[in-house]
Design an enzyme around this catalytic site. Structure first.
Site, PDB file in Angstrom:
ATOM      1  N   LYS A 153       0.761  -1.221   0.112  1.00 51.31           N
ATOM      2  CA  LYS A 153       0.013   0.172  -0.007  1.00 51.31           C
ATOM      3  C   LYS A 153       0.810   1.299   0.017  1.00 51.31           C
ATOM      4  CE  LYS A 153      -4.251  -1.522   2.297  1.00 51.31           C
ATOM      5  NZ  LYS A 153      -5.175  -1.335   3.419  1.00 51.31           N
ATOM      6  N   ASN A 183      -4.600   2.103  -2.013  1.00 54.22           N
ATOM      7  CA  ASN A 183      -5.396   0.654  -2.017  1.00 54.22           C
ATOM      8  C   ASN A 183      -6.155   0.597  -3.422  1.00 54.22           C
ATOM      9  OD1 ASN A 183      -7.786   2.097  -1.098  1.00 54.22           O
ATOM     10  ND2 ASN A 183      -8.298   0.383   0.056  1.00 54.22           N
ATOM     11  N   ASP A 210     -10.394   3.092   1.685  1.00 56.03           N
ATOM     12  CA  ASP A 210     -10.638   2.404   3.117  1.00 56.03           C
ATOM     13  C   ASP A 210     -11.544   3.531   4.015  1.00 56.03           C
ATOM     14  OD1 ASP A 210      -9.395  -0.055   3.163  1.00 56.03           O
ATOM     15  OD2 ASP A 210      -7.156   0.716   3.710  1.00 56.03           O
ATOM     16  N   GLY A 234      -3.056   2.038  12.626  1.00 58.95           N
ATOM     17  CA  GLY A 234      -2.324   1.315  11.420  1.00 58.95           C
ATOM     18  C   GLY A 234      -2.951   1.871  10.263  1.00 58.95           C
TER      19      GLY A 234
HETATM   20  P1  NDP Z   1      -1.818  -2.389  10.151  1.00 63.18           P
HETATM   21  O1  NDP Z   1      -1.002  -3.758  10.433  1.00 63.18           O
HETATM   22  O2  NDP Z   1      -1.580  -1.315   9.427  1.00 63.18           O
HETATM   23  O3  NDP Z   1      -2.349  -2.090  11.821  1.00 63.18           O
HETATM   24  C1  NDP Z   1      -2.841  -3.123  12.621  1.00 63.18           C
HETATM   25  C2  NDP Z   1      -3.328  -2.317  13.901  1.00 63.18           C
HETATM   26  O4  NDP Z   1      -3.847  -3.370  14.914  1.00 63.18           O
HETATM   27  C3  NDP Z   1      -2.271  -1.491  14.575  1.00 63.18           C
HETATM   28  O5  NDP Z   1      -3.091  -0.375  15.099  1.00 63.18           O
HETATM   29  C4  NDP Z   1      -1.800  -2.452  15.496  1.00 63.18           C
HETATM   30  O6  NDP Z   1      -1.235  -1.723  16.761  1.00 63.18           O
HETATM   31  C5  NDP Z   1      -2.788  -3.230  16.056  1.00 63.18           C
HETATM   32  N1  NDP Z   1      -2.439  -4.386  16.827  1.00 63.18           N
HETATM   33  C6  NDP Z   1      -2.321  -5.737  16.218  1.00 63.18           C
HETATM   34  N2  NDP Z   1      -2.072  -6.571  17.185  1.00 63.18           N
HETATM   35  C7  NDP Z   1      -2.394  -5.877  18.326  1.00 63.18           C
HETATM   36  C8  NDP Z   1      -2.353  -6.524  19.721  1.00 63.18           C
HETATM   37  N3  NDP Z   1      -2.038  -7.960  20.041  1.00 63.18           N
HETATM   38  N4  NDP Z   1      -2.531  -5.645  20.731  1.00 63.18           N
HETATM   39  C9  NDP Z   1      -2.935  -4.312  20.176  1.00 63.18           C
HETATM   40  N5  NDP Z   1      -3.037  -3.750  19.104  1.00 63.18           N
HETATM   41  C10 NDP Z   1      -2.697  -4.585  17.930  1.00 63.18           C
HETATM   42  O7  NDP Z   1      -3.243  -3.103   9.450  1.00 63.18           O
HETATM   43  P2  NDP Z   1      -4.495  -2.528   8.961  1.00 63.18           P
HETATM   44  O8  NDP Z   1      -4.740  -1.307   9.707  1.00 63.18           O
HETATM   45  O9  NDP Z   1      -4.444  -2.733   7.473  1.00 63.18           O
HETATM   46  O10 NDP Z   1      -5.843  -3.553   9.125  1.00 63.18           O
HETATM   47  C11 NDP Z   1      -6.293  -3.839  10.508  1.00 63.18           C
HETATM   48  C12 NDP Z   1      -7.547  -4.652  10.622  1.00 63.18           C
HETATM   49  O11 NDP Z   1      -8.366  -4.297   9.715  1.00 63.18           O
HETATM   50  C13 NDP Z   1      -6.938  -6.168   9.983  1.00 63.18           C
HETATM   51  O12 NDP Z   1      -7.539  -7.185  11.027  1.00 63.18           O
HETATM   52  C14 NDP Z   1      -7.676  -6.302   8.622  1.00 63.18           C
HETATM   53  O13 NDP Z   1      -8.270  -7.426   8.333  1.00 63.18           O
HETATM   54  C15 NDP Z   1      -8.868  -5.445   8.846  1.00 63.18           C
HETATM   55  N6  NDP Z   1      -9.237  -4.721   7.610  1.00 63.18           N
HETATM   56  C16 NDP Z   1     -10.595  -4.595   7.155  1.00 63.18           C
HETATM   57  C17 NDP Z   1     -10.998  -3.878   6.237  1.00 63.18           C
HETATM   58  C18 NDP Z   1     -12.470  -4.057   5.589  1.00 63.18           C
HETATM   59  O14 NDP Z   1     -12.667  -3.584   4.542  1.00 63.18           O
HETATM   60  N7  NDP Z   1     -13.238  -4.394   6.498  1.00 63.18           N
HETATM   61  C19 NDP Z   1      -9.994  -3.281   5.335  1.00 63.18           C
HETATM   62  C20 NDP Z   1      -8.506  -3.486   5.611  1.00 63.18           C
HETATM   63  C21 NDP Z   1      -8.170  -4.025   6.775  1.00 63.18           C
HETATM   64  P3  NDP Z   1       0.468  -1.259  16.672  1.00 63.18           P
HETATM   65  O15 NDP Z   1       0.540  -0.177  15.824  1.00 63.18           O
HETATM   66  O16 NDP Z   1       0.725  -0.942  18.189  1.00 63.18           O
HETATM   67  O17 NDP Z   1       1.228  -2.451  16.135  1.00 63.18           O
END
Ligand code: NDP
Length: 263
Positions: free
Chosen positions: A70, A91, A106, A132
């Site tokens: 991305k 995206n 998004d 994220g």
């Molecule tokens: P990123 O990897 O960019 O971000 C992940 C986020 O989750 C970060 O804020 C991260 O925190 C947090 N995180 C992950 N694991 C933990 C944990 N164990 N405890 C606390 N915080 C955690 O991913 P995306 O933003 O792209 O995607 C996030 C979710 O959204 C995914 O599950 C994906 O499946 C879903 N999604 C859904 C879409 C839809 O159309 N419905 C589209 C895109 C994504 P940190 O910054 O601290 O690592």
């Protein structure tokens, strides 16, 4: 399929989890549109060459882009639209007469889903868990809707601070606060959004204590797999209004179809 069929691609690595090729191709069939979306599994190292090759295919019309491309794909776009510029991530890419235009649906997809469910944003206090890629895109989109306040909670606080700085650059008058992960004040939030990966298959859990939310608080999750996360199940048990992750993708399909002038 005909000789004139328009080709779209979904580019990712890994590719196993992506739903866009089957969802889009079904939508093309349903609407009787002569197009197909294929999965394209390529590594970060090969992205440049793959994009250069796709540019040379005359009936290749566009891409949806996901992890890990991305951000890197911006380098290969000739132009990026406002949402992609704000979030620093693309995206969707439109291939238009050898011109590549990057966009990001998004945030807009998420908001369109809320609107279809008649969820009002104006003057609402909203809390988002996750800073994220998706959390950032949704935060930017929310601030366009005259909300009262945005609270951001993220495991990595530095990332949350960077996001607030970026948001404040584009929306200097917006009220944005960072809440601590271990004890966030969510008692006055009208809408709480989970934009973390907590709740995803294999990363089960609930990102915050529902007991601390006010009675009529709406709980939204962007996770699609499972369709109903533990958070959503627990919120339903407590008789709260919920909003599922699948609506974000469904509405992106609608937005992308319009963007590519397919419908
Ligand atoms: P990123 O990897 O960019 O971000 C992940 C986020 O989750 C970060 O804020 C991260 O925190 C947090 N995180 C992950 N694991 C933990 C944990 N164990 N405890 C606390 N915080 C955690 O991913 P995306 O933003 O792209 O995607 C996030 C979710 O959204 C995914 O599950 C994906 O499946 C879903 N999604 C859904 C879409 C839809 O159309 N419905 C589209 C895109 C994504 P940190 O910054 O601290 O690592």
């Amino acid at each position: 399929m005909k000789a004139t069929t328009k080709i779209f691609g979904c580019i990712a690595d890994p590719i196993n989890h992506v739903k866009a090729p089957s969802l889009f191709t079904s939508e093309f069939v349903r609407r009787n549109i002569d197009a197909i979306m294929i999965p394209i599994n390529t590594s970060k190292e090969n992205l440049k060459d793959v994009i250069a090759g796709l540019r040379k295919i005359r009936n290749f019309c566009g891409l949806t882009v996901t992890i890990p491309h991305k951000i890197d794909i911006i380098k290969y776009c000739d132009k990026v639209e406002l949402e992609a510029n704000q979030t620093g991530a693309v995206n969707w890419v439109k291939f238009n007469n050898n011109m590549l235009i990057g966009n990001n649906f998004d945030g807009l997809g998420f908001i369109a889903g809320l609107k279809k469910s008649n969820i009002v944003l104006s003057n609402k206090s909203i809390c988002i868990f996750g800073a994220g890629g998706s959390g950032m895109a949704i935060s930017f989109a929310l601030l366009k809707y005259n909300i009262k306040e945005l609270k951001i909670v993220n495991r990595d606080k530095v990332k949350a601070e960077k996001l607030v700085k970026r948001l404040q650059n584009f929306f200097p008058a917006a009220r944005i606060k960072i809440e601590e992960l271990n004890d966030p004040d969510i008692s006055d939030s009208d809408i709480i959004i989970n934009a973390t990966s907590i709740g995803l298959k294999g990363n089960e859990g609930i990102p915050f204590k529902l007991i601390k939310t006010k009675k009529n608080c709406i709980i939204a999750d962007i996770i699609m797999d499972p369709e109903e996360t533990l958070l959503i199940k627990e919120a339903k048990r407590l008789k709260k209004q919920v909003h599922l992750g699948k609506y974000m993708l469904e509405n992106q399909i609608d937005l992308a179809g319009k963007y590519f002038q397919l419908w």
